[in-house]
Design a protein around this motif. Structure first.
Motif, PDB file in Angstrom:
ATOM      1  N   VAL A 110       0.764  -1.032   0.163  1.00 32.40           N
ATOM      2  CA  VAL A 110      -0.112   0.097  -0.167  1.00 32.40           C
ATOM      3  C   VAL A 110       0.455   1.011   0.161  1.00 32.40           C
ATOM      4  O   VAL A 110       2.309   1.018   0.266  1.00 32.40           O
ATOM      5  N   ILE A 111       0.217   2.344  -0.349  1.00 30.41           N
ATOM      6  CA  ILE A 111       0.614   3.869  -0.286  1.00 30.41           C
ATOM      7  C   ILE A 111       0.218   5.062   0.658  1.00 30.41           C
ATOM      8  O   ILE A 111      -1.263   4.477   0.404  1.00 30.41           O
ATOM      9  N   GLU A 112       1.257   5.394   1.686  1.00 29.51           N
ATOM     10  CA  GLU A 112       0.648   6.221   2.101  1.00 29.51           C
ATOM     11  C   GLU A 112       1.467   7.888   2.294  1.00 29.51           C
ATOM     12  O   GLU A 112       2.809   7.585   2.487  1.00 29.51           O
ATOM     13  N   ASN A 113       1.518   8.505   2.005  1.00 33.84           N
ATOM     14  CA  ASN A 113       1.910  10.039   1.669  1.00 33.84           C
ATOM     15  C   ASN A 113       3.610   9.586   1.136  1.00 33.84           C
ATOM     16  O   ASN A 113       4.265   9.758   1.173  1.00 33.84           O
ATOM     17  N   GLU A 114       2.832   9.192  -0.031  1.00 32.81           N
ATOM     18  CA  GLU A 114       4.385   8.557  -1.044  1.00 32.81           C
ATOM     19  C   GLU A 114       4.676   7.538  -0.799  1.00 32.81           C
ATOM     20  O   GLU A 114       6.067   7.197  -1.324  1.00 32.81           O
ATOM     21  N   LEU A 115       5.026   6.484   0.826  1.00 34.10           N
ATOM     22  CA  LEU A 115       6.138   5.739   0.846  1.00 34.10           C
ATOM     23  C   LEU A 115       4.614   4.537   1.021  1.00 34.10           C
ATOM     24  O   LEU A 115       3.882   4.189   1.161  1.00 34.10           O
ATOM     25  N   VAL A 140       6.666  13.107  11.592  1.00 34.94           N
ATOM     26  CA  VAL A 140       7.758  12.360  11.586  1.00 34.94           C
ATOM     27  C   VAL A 140       8.716  13.077  10.622  1.00 34.94           C
ATOM     28  O   VAL A 140       9.886  13.356   9.923  1.00 34.94           O
ATOM     29  N   LYS A 141       7.498  12.515   9.023  1.00 33.92           N
ATOM     30  CA  LYS A 141       8.668  12.960   7.605  1.00 33.92           C
ATOM     31  C   LYS A 141       8.581  14.209   7.237  1.00 33.92           C
ATOM     32  O   LYS A 141      10.396  14.902   6.979  1.00 33.92           O
ATOM     33  N   SER A 142       7.851  15.188   7.955  1.00 36.56           N
ATOM     34  CA  SER A 142       8.586  16.583   7.418  1.00 36.56           C
ATOM     35  C   SER A 142       9.236  16.709   8.306  1.00 36.56           C
ATOM     36  O   SER A 142       9.420  18.415   8.459  1.00 36.56           O
ATOM     37  N   ASN A 143       9.819  16.772   9.619  1.00 30.64           N
ATOM     38  CA  ASN A 143      10.499  17.209  10.841  1.00 30.64           C
ATOM     39  C   ASN A 143      11.618  16.057  11.122  1.00 30.64           C
ATOM     40  O   ASN A 143      12.062  16.889  12.607  1.00 30.64           O
ATOM     41  N   ALA A 144      12.208  15.607   9.754  1.00 30.82           N
ATOM     42  CA  ALA A 144      13.259  14.343  10.608  1.00 30.82           C
ATOM     43  C   ALA A 144      14.676  15.233  10.111  1.00 30.82           C
ATOM     44  O   ALA A 144      16.026  14.191  10.564  1.00 30.82           O
ATOM     45  N   GLY A 158       6.548   1.664  11.029  1.00 23.98           N
ATOM     46  CA  GLY A 158       5.851   2.745  10.025  1.00 23.98           C
ATOM     47  C   GLY A 158       7.148   4.435  10.226  1.00 23.98           C
ATOM     48  O   GLY A 158       6.953   5.426   9.365  1.00 23.98           O
ATOM     49  N   PHE A 159       7.234   4.439  11.622  1.00 24.44           N
ATOM     50  CA  PHE A 159       8.275   5.854  11.649  1.00 24.44           C
ATOM     51  C   PHE A 159       9.102   6.047  11.212  1.00 24.44           C
ATOM     52  O   PHE A 159      10.113   7.081  10.832  1.00 24.44           O
ATOM     53  N   SER A 160       9.620   4.711  11.643  1.00 22.74           N
ATOM     54  CA  SER A 160      11.272   5.179  10.788  1.00 22.74           C
ATOM     55  C   SER A 160      11.646   5.081   9.318  1.00 22.74           C
ATOM     56  O   SER A 160      12.454   6.127   8.904  1.00 22.74           O
ATOM     57  N   VAL A 161      10.581   4.460   8.070  1.00 25.59           N
ATOM     58  CA  VAL A 161      10.497   4.335   7.134  1.00 25.59           C
ATOM     59  C   VAL A 161       9.713   6.550   6.596  1.00 25.59           C
ATOM     60  O   VAL A 161      10.414   7.290   5.774  1.00 25.59           O
ATOM     61  N   ALA A 162       9.407   6.977   7.658  1.00 21.87           N
ATOM     62  CA  ALA A 162       8.743   8.127   7.247  1.00 21.87           C
ATOM     63  C   ALA A 162      10.371   8.849   7.903  1.00 21.87           C
ATOM     64  O   ALA A 162      10.202   9.761   7.174  1.00 21.87           O
TER      65      ALA A 162
END
Length: 310
Positions: A110-115, A140-144, A158-162
């Motif tokens: 599946v895809i979520e936020n292009e991931l 997390v993706k926007s602030n990592a 999931g958080f790690s991927v983001a």
């Protein structure tokens, strides 16, 4: 759950004009907004429709649901987009997965936020991605960017991927379930990530503080524990043990994303626990939940709280 309430679900699904491009919840009965359907959810998984029951209903309810599934499968929109309709009995000891219509694909991308995320659909309690945490992963993706991240209770990462997608310098994932961490590796590989930036620690947290500190200090610590895990974690008793360790884990400008998904606990529980155990941490905000997870009592839904070091 009552069969007489199922026309509400039928109406919601029949009125769909299109299926989402990404993975999404289509119906969230657990938010208590649909009388008689408080224990049913429906998720769209890129061609597979997953209906989950969180309480065993009377046989008539399931029979009616089977009949509705046959009806939905004949709708033009469904015929061109849906390859299976699945029923997940989450309340049963074996978490049985039943195919109501079509053919099951046990491994689903599946895809979520292009991931990209890889799901495992079978007789398991969870399939690998908690959809109500979408905005948390987006944050997390926007602030990592350029940050060192510690991801506790990482599950399938999931958080790690983001975080890696958002430019994190390094992510350390810790979870006692090594199989889940293995799926996390697969998720990173599916996104083409550099695995030299990601560490996977398959350990019990409270016996592993030395290993966790070794890779710190961290700019961001993510805490997303289960409410209860037999023999290893009880939220109301053990969350404080993590919070009191934060000063030794964080950089001077460190941030914490702390989560609670127990409907019996409100956000103030975590704010108060943080104030007592790590008084130099300041509450910033509570992240919104995705709109499809509407809850009649917002304090019963997922609480994702941001803190920063004062």
């Amino acid at each position: 759950m009552t069969p007489t309430a199922l026309p509400l679900l039928d109406q919601q699904l029949c009125e769909l004009e299109r299926f989402p491009d990404e993975v999404r919840r289509l119906f969230h009965g657990r938010g208590q907004c649909w009388p008689g359907l408080e224990h049913i959810t429906v998720d769209w998984l890129a061609g597979q429709l997953l209906i989950s029951l969180f309480k065993e209903p009377e046989p008539e309810f399931i029979d009616t649901l089977r009949g509705l599934s046959e009806k939905w499968a004949q709708l033009p929109l469904w015929q061109t987009n849906v390859k299976s309709i699945l029923l997940h009995h989450r309340s049963r000891p074996d978490c049985a997965l039943e195919v109501l219509w079509g053919e099951l694909s046990q491994e689903q991308q599946v895809i979520e936020n292009e991931l990209v995320f890889l799901l495992d659909l079978g007789n398991k309690q969870n399939n690998g991605l908690f959809l109500d945490m979408r905005f948390g992963r987006d944050w997390v993706k926007s602030n990592a960017q350029d940050k060192k991240v510690l991801n506790l209770f990482a599950y399938t990462c999931g958080f790690s991927v983001a975080a890696i997608a958002g430019g994190a310098q390094q992510v350390v994932n810790l979870d006692m379930a090594k199989a889940a961490l293995g799926k996390g590796r697969d998720n990173h590989r599916a996104n083409g990530h550099d695995l030299s930036k990601v560490k996977f620690l398959g350990h019990e947290l409270f016996k592993s503080w030395g290993k966790v500190r070794k890779f710190g200090p961290y700019d961001l610590v993510i805490i997303d524990p289960p409410s209860f895990q037999k023999g290893s974690f009880a939220l109301t008793k053990d969350y404080k043990k993590i919070l009191r360790r934060l000063p030794e884990l964080l950089t001077e400008q460190g941030q914490v994303l702390a989560c609670v998904n127990d409907p019996s606990l409100d956000a103030q529980f975590l704010i108060q626990e943080m104030a007592e155990q790590a008084p130099d941490m300041v509450f910033m905000e509570r992240l919104e939940n995705p709109p499809e997870f509407q809850d009649i009592n917002p304090q019963a839904s997922l609480k994702s709280l941001l803190f920063k070091r004062a």
